[in-house]
Write an enzyme that holds these catalytic residues in place. Sequence first.
Site, PDB file in Angstrom:
ATOM      1  N   SER A 187       2.259  39.341 -22.209  1.00 17.62           N
ATOM      2  CA  SER A 187       1.036  38.571 -22.037  1.00 17.62           C
ATOM      3  C   SER A 187       1.354  37.260 -21.349  1.00 17.62           C
ATOM      4  O   SER A 187       2.480  36.745 -21.412  1.00 17.62           O
ATOM      5  CB  SER A 187       0.416  38.305 -23.409  1.00 17.62           C
ATOM      6  OG  SER A 187      -0.522  37.262 -23.350  1.00 17.62           O
ATOM      7  N   CYS A 214     -14.148  36.616 -24.072  1.00 13.34           N
ATOM      8  CA  CYS A 214     -13.948  36.318 -22.649  1.00 13.34           C
ATOM      9  C   CYS A 214     -15.197  36.623 -21.825  1.00 13.34           C
ATOM     10  O   CYS A 214     -15.496  35.934 -20.849  1.00 13.34           O
ATOM     11  CB  CYS A 214     -12.786  37.145 -22.092  1.00 13.34           C
ATOM     12  SG  CYS A 214     -11.242  36.988 -22.994  1.00 13.34           S
TER      13      CYS A 214
END
Length: 561
Positions: free
Chosen positions: A473, A51
Amino acid sequence: MKKDLRVKSHVFDGAMRAPNRAMLRAVGVTDEDFKKPMIGVASTWAEVTPCNVHIDDLAVRTKEGAKEAGAVPLMFNTITVSDGISMGTQGMRYSLPSRDVIADSIETVVGAENLDGFVAIGACDKNIPGCMIAIANADVPAIFAYGGTIAPGSNKGQDVDIVSVFEGVGKNNNGDIDDDELKSIECSACPGAGACGGMYTANTMASAVEAMGMSLPGSSSNPAESAEKADDCAAAGRAVYHLLEKGIYPKDIMTKEAFENAITVVMALGGSTNAILHLLAIAHAAEVDLTIDDFNRIQAHVPHLADLKPSGSFVMQDLHRVGGVKGVMKLLYEEGYLHGDCLTVTGKTVAENLAEVSSLDEDQKIIMPFDHPKREDGPLIVLKGNLSPDGAVAKVSGVQVSRHTGPARVFDTEKEATAAVMDNQINDGDVLVIRYVGPKGGPGMPEMLSISSILVGKGLGEKVALLTDGRFSGGTHGLVVGHIAPEAQDGGPIAFLKEGDLVTIDSDKKEISMDVSEEELENRRASWAAPPLYKKGILGKYAHNVTSSSKGAVTDYLNRD
């Protein structure tokens, strides 16, 4: 003619401040530079997750933009952690606390260095709300720039991502795929830099921030490895200088109406349940009166339009190709769903920004028409009842079951619950409960993507309900309810559930309840004692300071009851 932004500085002017100037001369600041505004570039670069692995390059582009505009840019770093790596382990307890570490560390540098403004660049899940909390607390002109989404991977001609791997574990355990196939998915899922590709938490929060007006149009959907992403980071550096010129502060942008725009876009896109937790926390820092009940108010009239993963077919890069989040915002605005008069970091209103945006491609298949939505109302709902008086959060996109009643299968740790699932001890109709994993009890309110994905992989995604005072999540889908508040550690009713108690989840009525009388609940409460709070290190500090998830799980003392 460029406006002269230099004002007399209590930090760098005069003989008394010679030592202050000396320190910055060592990093290249000149006499002429001391006449310019100092702009921070807060970078979340790290090699611990895809990320953020590219954000050092984006931070350099942001510096270049700020310098071109007339500022002195100064780059500094903060932390990030990878939820995908910590998921299902004790490391997951550090994920949500990292949001506050990020916020506090950025605010600390901006305040200590007396920066005139800053750009915060984040990508992974907690980076974005952490940066935004810092922006609200620092209260200097600021912009958030998103690091961008990862491209989808490819396995045997099929798009795959990190959630494909988690679900592959369940399929492998179920005997549906062999070890070689699981390894093939594992090696294909993450092909480069960028945040997880579906409408998971990072892309959800980036979209919310753009809708709020705190990032430039296009920032949330420009892919990580693209020329557009490098350009929008450079533009953010220039734009923060212009905010200084115009005297525009975060509090001028982050209004109640701006948060309503953010929630509207999250509902339309089918965003992550974590958006509720994070938007509450950002609003708290911005001193905006946003409550958990505001989400149901907006959910009731905003349709779910986006066919995006985890419950749909496409990823953020696909949406970028057909017009991006700004195209979705244009559509929502034209249909009367957004407040067009909200100010943004461009110095223009939402309506003025969208007037310059192209409509979504005519032949695109990702955003459904209003007369044929994925769902007529929003997919994120807040449930209340005697099991969760302060509210719990569910994501019902793609879930066919609107009501489920079944016996509670109660576990005090995720590890024990996962072992029961893998050993086929959880049956169709059960309500699997994982408690003492809330903000205080975890501590850190860990996500349950691992176990929820295993349930989906084993074909139990809508046959077994999964309840927790922890989180899920953005990649989670199925019959799941999280954020149950009050949490077990605080003596919430979930602490008094017993094996076999009947539990009912009704998404149509927005209710969650257990078939236990008030008298019996009081008897169970009388014999209950809270486990000792964790005391060591960051998790100990967090456990002793954090508030309920229904209030955003914040750790400061602003406006506490």
